[in-house]
Design a protein around this motif. Structure first.
Motif, short mmCIF file in Angstrom:
data_model
loop_
_atom_site.label_atom_id
_atom_site.label_comp_id
_atom_site.label_asym_id
_atom_site.label_seq_id
_atom_site.Cartn_x
_atom_site.Cartn_y
_atom_site.Cartn_z
N ILE A 1 0.83 -1.21 0.00
CA ILE A 1 0.00 0.00 0.00
C ILE A 1 0.86 1.25 0.00
CG2 ILE A 1 -1.71 1.30 1.32
CD1 ILE A 1 -2.80 -1.36 2.31
N LEU A 2 1.90 1.25 0.83
CA LEU A 2 2.79 2.42 0.90
C LEU A 2 3.55 2.61 -0.40
CD1 LEU A 2 4.13 2.06 4.55
CD2 LEU A 2 2.74 3.93 3.66
N GLU A 3 4.01 1.50 -0.99
CA GLU A 3 4.72 1.61 -2.27
C GLU A 3 3.79 2.14 -3.36
OE1 GLU A 3 6.19 -2.30 -2.95
OE2 GLU A 3 8.03 -2.00 -1.75
N ALA A 4 2.50 1.74 -3.32
CA ALA A 4 1.55 2.24 -4.32
C ALA A 4 1.33 3.74 -4.19
CB ALA A 4 0.21 1.50 -4.19
N HIS A 5 1.55 4.29 -3.00
CA HIS A 5 1.39 5.72 -2.79
C HIS A 5 2.74 6.43 -2.72
CE1 HIS A 5 -2.56 4.20 -1.51
NE2 HIS A 5 -3.03 5.43 -1.77
N GLY A 6 3.79 5.77 -3.26
CA GLY A 6 5.11 6.40 -3.28
C GLY A 6 5.65 6.68 -1.89
N TRP A 7 5.31 5.83 -0.92
CA TRP A 7 5.72 5.97 0.48
C TRP A 7 5.29 7.32 1.07
CZ3 TRP A 7 7.40 2.09 3.48
CH2 TRP A 7 7.82 0.94 2.82
N ASP A 8 4.17 7.86 0.50
CA ASP A 8 3.56 9.06 1.08
C ASP A 8 2.61 8.62 2.18
OD1 ASP A 8 2.13 11.31 1.73
OD2 ASP A 8 2.11 12.09 -0.32
N LEU A 9 3.04 8.76 3.41
CA LEU A 9 2.29 8.22 4.54
C LEU A 9 0.91 8.85 4.66
CD1 LEU A 9 2.31 6.37 7.03
CD2 LEU A 9 3.34 8.23 8.33
N GLU A 10 0.81 10.17 4.52
CA GLU A 10 -0.47 10.85 4.67
C GLU A 10 -1.45 10.43 3.57
OE1 GLU A 10 -2.23 15.39 5.16
OE2 GLU A 10 -0.07 15.02 5.06
N SER A 11 -0.95 10.29 2.35
CA SER A 11 -1.81 9.89 1.24
C SER A 11 -2.34 8.47 1.44
CB SER A 11 -1.03 9.98 -0.08
OG SER A 11 -1.81 9.48 -1.16
N ALA A 12 -1.44 7.55 1.89
CA ALA A 12 -1.85 6.17 2.11
C ALA A 12 -2.88 6.08 3.22
CB ALA A 12 -0.64 5.30 2.43
N VAL A 13 -2.66 6.82 4.30
CA VAL A 13 -3.61 6.80 5.42
C VAL A 13 -4.95 7.38 5.01
CG1 VAL A 13 -4.07 7.73 7.71
CG2 VAL A 13 -1.83 6.79 7.19
N SER A 14 -4.94 8.45 4.24
CA SER A 14 -6.18 9.07 3.77
C SER A 14 -6.98 8.10 2.91
CB SER A 14 -5.87 10.34 2.97
OG SER A 14 -5.23 11.29 3.80
N THR A 15 -6.29 7.37 2.05
CA THR A 15 -6.98 6.38 1.21
C THR A 15 -7.62 5.30 2.07
OG1 THR A 15 -5.42 6.77 -0.58
CG2 THR A 15 -6.66 4.71 -0.64
N MET A 16 -6.89 4.81 3.08
CA MET A 16 -7.43 3.78 3.95
C MET A 16 -8.63 4.31 4.73
SD MET A 16 -5.72 1.11 3.32
CE MET A 16 -6.28 0.10 4.67
N THR A 17 -8.57 5.59 5.12
CA THR A 17 -9.69 6.18 5.86
C THR A 17 -10.94 6.23 5.01
OG1 THR A 17 -8.09 7.55 7.02
CG2 THR A 17 -10.40 8.18 7.20
N GLU A 18 -10.78 6.66 3.76
CA GLU A 18 -11.93 6.75 2.86
C GLU A 18 -12.53 5.37 2.62
OE1 GLU A 18 -10.34 8.60 -0.55
OE2 GLU A 18 -10.07 10.57 0.41
#
Length: 486
Positions: A26-43
């Motif tokens: 998941i993190l690799e799919a978001h370029g290791w952008d932690l905030e972006s990955a967490v936001s996606t999981m939240t949605e």
């Protein structure tokens, strides 16, 4: 620069996912952008929760969990949630336990801004609440540290919660405002932040009753006056729960409202601490309720969790007893060790004392031997000197003359009663008499005088130059030796 391993750990802590490989993808799919990955999981989590809520029978979700099933599952040591398959857990769906229908519960991830004051975690990641996969209530006790064996394998799970000063200030402010509106008779709200109240519930083996106060809601005043502050509700809540209240207009109350997804007010919930920064939501009550309705819900929660809480309390008491026993044993061992050390120090001190006394005795013995040796040497030297003097005196006397008219017969008596006689020429000096006495081995003193009795005459040094005839000792004389004091 945050390392990938740190980002992975943060992502797992926030989302509750245990699969490291999945989190890495998941993190690799978001370029290791932690905030972006967490936001996606939240949605995704919010969408999954909404879909499940629309398709689920609300009546089934409210069914009670049989207390026997709860206790039966309490000792489970499985590392997976019972009643939840892997896909549901990874999609963050809230799934009731099909094997043991009853109280449905959820794991809620607290906002980092709330947890930070209690756990000291990093800030600035994302402040949000998130529903994570559910399971049976009995398994949750094992996870949160109330089950058997908890507190031994993972020290972080049982790390002490630290009060948040701003949260405590908000709690005090909420209680003061509540009492101004509704009086001082109300549930015993904790004058502390949410995390400290949660820790208090853990320590007292009670569930945490949460009340979120929305002053503007039209049902709030009636609920507080008629239900929340009613005598039966206050007594029951104070007896069975630790209570925390928060104003949704304040920071911590607003964040907890978001985390608990409070959509209708008045809002009450029953929660308990879970792993890391999560809590387990056991029951929520939304909208106006009569005292009887609220008590029915709370009584059901207490009944269903009572056996597990009692078992956890007993186990904790056993742990405390064992810990106290170990401490007593350690104290007894330490006391025995100190006593042994004290005895050893006394033994060493006694040995050192005896050694010093022996050394002192040896020193005195050597000194005495040396003194005796010196005395013996001095005595030998004196004896040798006397012997030399006797020889010298005997040689000075010459040969004893034969009897004749010019020869004087002299008798000398010594203090020991011994008598000695010798003939001297009448012309010999008084000094010759002393030389004669000195040549004999009858007297071991140096100071003495030759004295006659009748008449008493002392022939001292002043008469050494007189001849025997001149001294009146011719033709014969009797003298005795008078020893003078040293």
């Amino acid at each position: 620069m945050v390392e990938p391993d740190d980002k992975l750990a943060y992502f797992q802590a926030v989302t509750g996912l245990e699969d490291r490989n999945l989190c890495t993808e998941i993190l690799e799919a978001h370029g290791w952008d932690l905030e972006s990955a967490v936001s996606t999981m939240t949605e995704e989590a919010n969408a999954s929760s909404s879909a499940l809520a629309e398709n689920s029978d609300s009546t089934n979700l409210a069914r009670n969990l049989d207390s026997t099933n709860m206790v039966g599952n309490f000792n489970s040591t499985s590392s997976h949630w019972e009643g939840v398959d892997g896909s549901d857990a990874q999609n963050h769906q809230i799934v009731p336990n099909p094997a043991a229908p009853g109280l449905v519960w959820k794991l809620v991830t607290l906002p980092f801004s709330v947890v930070r004051g209690g756990f000291g975690l990093l800030s600035g990641v994302v402040g949000f609440g998130m529903w994570v996969a559910g399971g049976v209530l009995s398994h949750s006790f094992n996870v949160i540290g109330w089950g058997p064996g908890q507190g031994q394998s993972d020290g972080n799970q049982n790390a002490p919660l630290v009060s948040l000063s701003s949260g405590a200030a908000e709690a005090v402010s909420f209680i003061a405002g509540f009492e101004r509106e509704y009086g001082e008779f109300h549930p015993a709200f904790q004058r502390a932040g949410f995390m400290e109240a949660l820790q208090t519930s853990r320590e007292e083996f009670k569930l945490l009753f949460v009340y979120l106060h929305s002053p503007e809601h039209p049902n709030t005043m009636g609920f507080c006056q008629d239900t929340l502050c009613s005598e039966v509700v206050v007594d029951f809540v104070n007896q069975n729960f630790v209570t925390w209240g928060g104003n949704v207009r304040a920071s911590e109350g607003f964040k907890m409202s978001n985390s608990l997804k409070a959509s209708t007010f008045p809002f009450c919930a029953v929660v308990m601490p879970a792993t890391n920064q999560r809590i387990a939501l056991l029951q929520q009550v939304e909208g106006p309720k009569t005292p009887t309705e609220l008590l029915e819900v709370l009584q059901r929660v207490v009944e269903e969790s009572g056996a597990v809480l009692a078992a956890a309390r007993i186990e904790e008491e056993e742990r405390r007893h064992n810990r106290r026993l170990r401490e007593e044993q350690d104290a007894a061992y330490q006391a025995a060790l100190e006593a042994d050390q004290a005895r050893e120090r006394e033994r060493q001190a006694e040995a050192e004392r005896l050694q010093r006394e022996a050394a002192e005795a040896e020193r005195r013995r050597k000194e005495q031997e040396e003194a005796m040796a010196r005395a013996a040497q001095e005595a030998a030297e004196r004896e040798a000197a006397l012997e030399r003097r006797r020889q010298e005196k005997a040689m000075a006397l010459g040969v004893e003359p034969e009897k004749g008219s010019d020869v004087t017969q002299v008798l000398v008596r010594f203090p020991n009663g011994e008598r000695k006689e010798r003939r001297f020429y009448s012309s010999a000096m008084i000094q010759s008499l002393y030389d004669y006495v000195d040549s004999l081995n009858c007297l071991n003193v140096e100071k003495y005088s030759l004295v006659t009795n009748f008449p008493r005459v002392v022939y001292g040094p002043d008469k050494f130059a007189l001849s025997l005839r001149e001294a009146g000792l011719h033709p014969q004389a009797s003298l005795y030796v008078q020893v003078e004091d040293a």
